[in-house]
Design a protein around this motif. Structure first.
Motif, PDB file in Angstrom:
ATOM      1  N   LEU A  42       0.838  -1.198   0.000  1.00  9.16           N
ATOM      2  CA  LEU A  42       0.000   0.000   0.000  1.00  9.16           C
ATOM      3  C   LEU A  42       0.870   1.244   0.000  1.00  9.16           C
ATOM      4  N   ALA A  43       0.636   2.125  -0.981  1.00  4.04           N
ATOM      5  CA  ALA A  43       1.282   3.447  -0.970  1.00  4.04           C
ATOM      6  C   ALA A  43       0.245   4.450  -0.493  1.00  4.04           C
ATOM      7  N   ILE A  44       0.642   5.329   0.412  1.00  2.00           N
ATOM      8  CA  ILE A  44      -0.255   6.390   0.886  1.00  2.00           C
ATOM      9  C   ILE A  44       0.236   7.695   0.264  1.00  2.00           C
ATOM     10  N   VAL A  45      -0.629   8.331  -0.536  1.00  2.00           N
ATOM     11  CA  VAL A  45      -0.238   9.573  -1.215  1.00  2.00           C
ATOM     12  C   VAL A  45      -1.286  10.649  -0.932  1.00  2.00           C
ATOM     13  N   GLY A  46      -0.909  11.894  -1.186  1.00  2.00           N
ATOM     14  CA  GLY A  46      -1.849  12.999  -0.987  1.00  2.00           C
ATOM     15  C   GLY A  46      -1.073  14.270  -0.707  1.00  2.00           C
ATOM     16  N   GLU A  47      -1.776  15.398  -0.753  1.00  2.00           N
ATOM     17  CA  GLU A  47      -1.103  16.690  -0.589  1.00  2.00           C
ATOM     18  C   GLU A  47      -0.446  16.782   0.795  1.00  2.00           C
ATOM     19  N   VAL A 208       3.262   3.906  -7.972  1.00  3.74           N
ATOM     20  CA  VAL A 208       2.714   3.030  -9.019  1.00  3.74           C
ATOM     21  C   VAL A 208       3.648   1.852  -9.289  1.00  3.74           C
ATOM     22  N   PHE A 209       4.951   2.042  -9.094  1.00  2.00           N
ATOM     23  CA  PHE A 209       5.887   0.938  -9.313  1.00  2.00           C
ATOM     24  C   PHE A 209       5.809  -0.081  -8.173  1.00  2.00           C
ATOM     25  N   LEU A 210       5.728   0.403  -6.930  1.00  5.79           N
ATOM     26  CA  LEU A 210       5.890  -0.504  -5.783  1.00  5.79           C
ATOM     27  C   LEU A 210       4.586  -0.982  -5.149  1.00  5.79           C
ATOM     28  N   ALA A 211       3.472  -0.308  -5.430  1.00  2.00           N
ATOM     29  CA  ALA A 211       2.263  -0.605  -4.654  1.00  2.00           C
ATOM     30  C   ALA A 211       1.177  -1.279  -5.478  1.00  2.00           C
ATOM     31  N   SER A 212       0.600  -2.326  -4.904  1.00  2.00           N
ATOM     32  CA  SER A 212      -0.554  -2.955  -5.561  1.00  2.00           C
ATOM     33  C   SER A 212      -1.802  -2.093  -5.358  1.00  2.00           C
ATOM     34  N   HIS A 213      -1.818  -1.344  -4.240  1.00  2.00           N
ATOM     35  CA  HIS A 213      -2.954  -0.471  -3.932  1.00  2.00           C
ATOM     36  C   HIS A 213      -2.420   0.906  -3.538  1.00  2.00           C
ATOM     37  N   ILE A 214      -3.113   1.934  -3.977  1.00  2.00           N
ATOM     38  CA  ILE A 214      -2.674   3.299  -3.657  1.00  2.00           C
ATOM     39  C   ILE A 214      -3.828   4.018  -2.965  1.00  2.00           C
ATOM     40  N   LEU A 215      -3.557   4.461  -1.738  1.00  2.00           N
ATOM     41  CA  LEU A 215      -4.582   5.172  -0.968  1.00  2.00           C
ATOM     42  C   LEU A 215      -4.380   6.662  -1.187  1.00  2.00           C
ATOM     43  N   LEU A 216      -5.381   7.293  -1.818  1.00  2.00           N
ATOM     44  CA  LEU A 216      -5.293   8.719  -2.089  1.00  2.00           C
ATOM     45  C   LEU A 216      -6.045   9.451  -0.992  1.00  2.00           C
ATOM     46  N   LEU A 217      -5.302  10.265  -0.212  1.00  2.00           N
ATOM     47  CA  LEU A 217      -5.928  11.005   0.883  1.00  2.00           C
ATOM     48  C   LEU A 217      -6.090  12.468   0.494  1.00  2.00           C
ATOM     49  N   ALA A 218      -7.081  13.107   1.110  1.00  2.00           N
ATOM     50  CA  ALA A 218      -7.243  14.551   0.932  1.00  2.00           C
ATOM     51  C   ALA A 218      -7.507  15.174   2.297  1.00  2.00           C
ATOM     52  N   ALA A 219      -7.178  16.473   2.403  1.00  2.00           N
ATOM     53  CA  ALA A 219      -7.447  17.207   3.638  1.00  2.00           C
ATOM     54  C   ALA A 219      -8.638  18.127   3.390  1.00  2.00           C
ATOM     55  N   SER A 220      -9.149  18.736   4.448  1.00  2.00           N
ATOM     56  CA  SER A 220     -10.184  19.787   4.369  1.00  2.00           C
ATOM     57  C   SER A 220     -11.376  19.439   3.483  1.00  2.00           C
ATOM     58  N   PRO A 221     -12.295  18.589   3.874  1.00  2.00           N
ATOM     59  CA  PRO A 221     -12.230  17.783   5.084  1.00  2.00           C
ATOM     60  C   PRO A 221     -11.352  16.552   4.868  1.00  2.00           C
ATOM     61  N   PRO A 222     -10.790  16.001   5.976  1.00  2.00           N
ATOM     62  CA  PRO A 222      -9.957  14.812   5.825  1.00  2.00           C
ATOM     63  C   PRO A 222     -10.770  13.632   5.317  1.00  2.00           C
ATOM     64  N   ARG A 223     -10.281  12.983   4.243  1.00  2.00           N
ATOM     65  CA  ARG A 223     -11.052  11.878   3.669  1.00  2.00           C
ATOM     66  C   ARG A 223     -10.199  11.025   2.733  1.00  2.00           C
TER      67      ARG A 223
END
Ligand SMILES: Nc1ncnc2c1ncn2[C@@H]1O[C@H](COP(=O)(O)OP(=O)(O)OP(=O)(O)O)[C@@H](O)[C@H]1O
Length: 271
Positions: A42-47, A208-223
């Motif tokens: 799992l890769a965790i990405v976001g601003e 995208v190279f290392l993760a089978s799943h990518i969790l895209l997070l956002a702030a304001s509101p957190p989600r």
């Protein structure tokens, strides 16, 4: 290398249900839910500031949650009561006064006090070899290159055969080429042992190279914007294929979703 202990261990799956975490009155993570199958990456990405490190450290059990559940399970879905995990920090956390050999052996000493010393030595030397660091075993971390230090930190995290490897931007200090070499190295290490990997990155191609799943997070509101099942990730390679059209498509998709969320947040802020 397949160690005796790694044969006994299994990669873990994860269920996160309505997880909320705060440092003050406002939650950084709010009612966050997702599921990850055993053996996934799992890769965790976001601003910046959306709570990636907060989520990573909470999943690792290093930060207390306000509410919700974090449940680790094995491939059959049964809960794992005591997760065996390792963490690679951005600053790597190597002990500067110890040699490469002693840094590598540390988790074996801490976690396996009852292990036969000869078995520990065999494991350590096999890992030195796998890392390509046998020649440098008597050096201290300061006497290694940046890439060698990163490999040592990853080897040290893996030597005691954890179920889960957590990493907080471990390659951020490296130039693009060395970064790619380490991504290849990590995928290769993962191919050889059962392991769930969860990591934070700002680098979308790396996700995208290392993760089978990518969790895209956002702030304001957190989600959670999306838990993206990476179409370019191949289970036999334990990575994506940088040359494949699916790889480019996955990068485009993640970029576009993050850009949309950023644009919506900026519009909301200026309205
Ligand atoms: N120890 C702390 N005490 C108070 N607030 C904190 C603490 N750590 C993080 N925060 C706040 O929580 C929010 C999320 O921080 P976090 O480090 O999880 O974000 P991130 O997405 O990893 O950021 P970045 O991409 O910039 O590293 C930020 O607003 C940050 O200021």
């Amino acid at each position: 290398m397949t160690t005796t202990s790694s044969k006994l261990r299994h990669a873990a799956g994860l269920q996160v249900r309505r997880l909320s975490v705060s440092y003050g009155p406002e939650p950084v993570l709010k009612d966050l839910s997702f599921t990850l199958p055993a053996g996934a990456s799992l890769a965790i990405v976001g601003e910046s500031g959306c709570g990636k490190t907060t989520l990573l450290t909470t999943l690792a059990g290093l930060l207390e949650k306000d509410s919700g559940d974090v449940v680790w399970c094995d491939a059959s879905g049964a809960a794992i009561p005591r997760l065996h995990s390792s963490f690679v920090w951005q600053n790597l956390g190597l002990l500067p006064w110890k040699t490469v050999r002693d840094n590598l052996a540390l988790p074996l000493k801490l976690r396996n006090a009852r292990r036969n010393p000869a078995e520990s030595t065999t494991l350590r030397d096999a890992m030195l070899d796998e890392l390509g660091l046998s020649r440098f075993a008597d050096r201290t971390p300061a006497e290694l290159s940046g890439g060698q230090r990163q490999r040592l930190a990853i080897g040290r995290a893996l030597i005691a055969a954890p179920d889960v490897l957590f990493m907080d931007e471990p390659f951020s200090a490296l130039d693009a080429l060395r970064r790619e070499r380490l991504q290849d190295f990590l995928a290769d290490m993962q191919r050889r042992r059962p392991l769930t990997m969860i990591f934070v990155t700002h680098d979308i191609p790396e996700a995208v190279f290392l993760a089978s799943h990518i969790l895209l997070l956002a702030a304001s509101p957190p989600r959670v914007l999306e838990l993206y099942e990476n179409p370019s990730w191949e289970s036999d390679r334990h990575s994506g294929d940088r040359e494949s059209p699916k790889y480019a498509e996955a990068i485009r998709h993640v970029h576009a979703r993050l850009r949309e969320a950023c644009a919506a947040a900026n519009k909301g802020a200026s309205a």
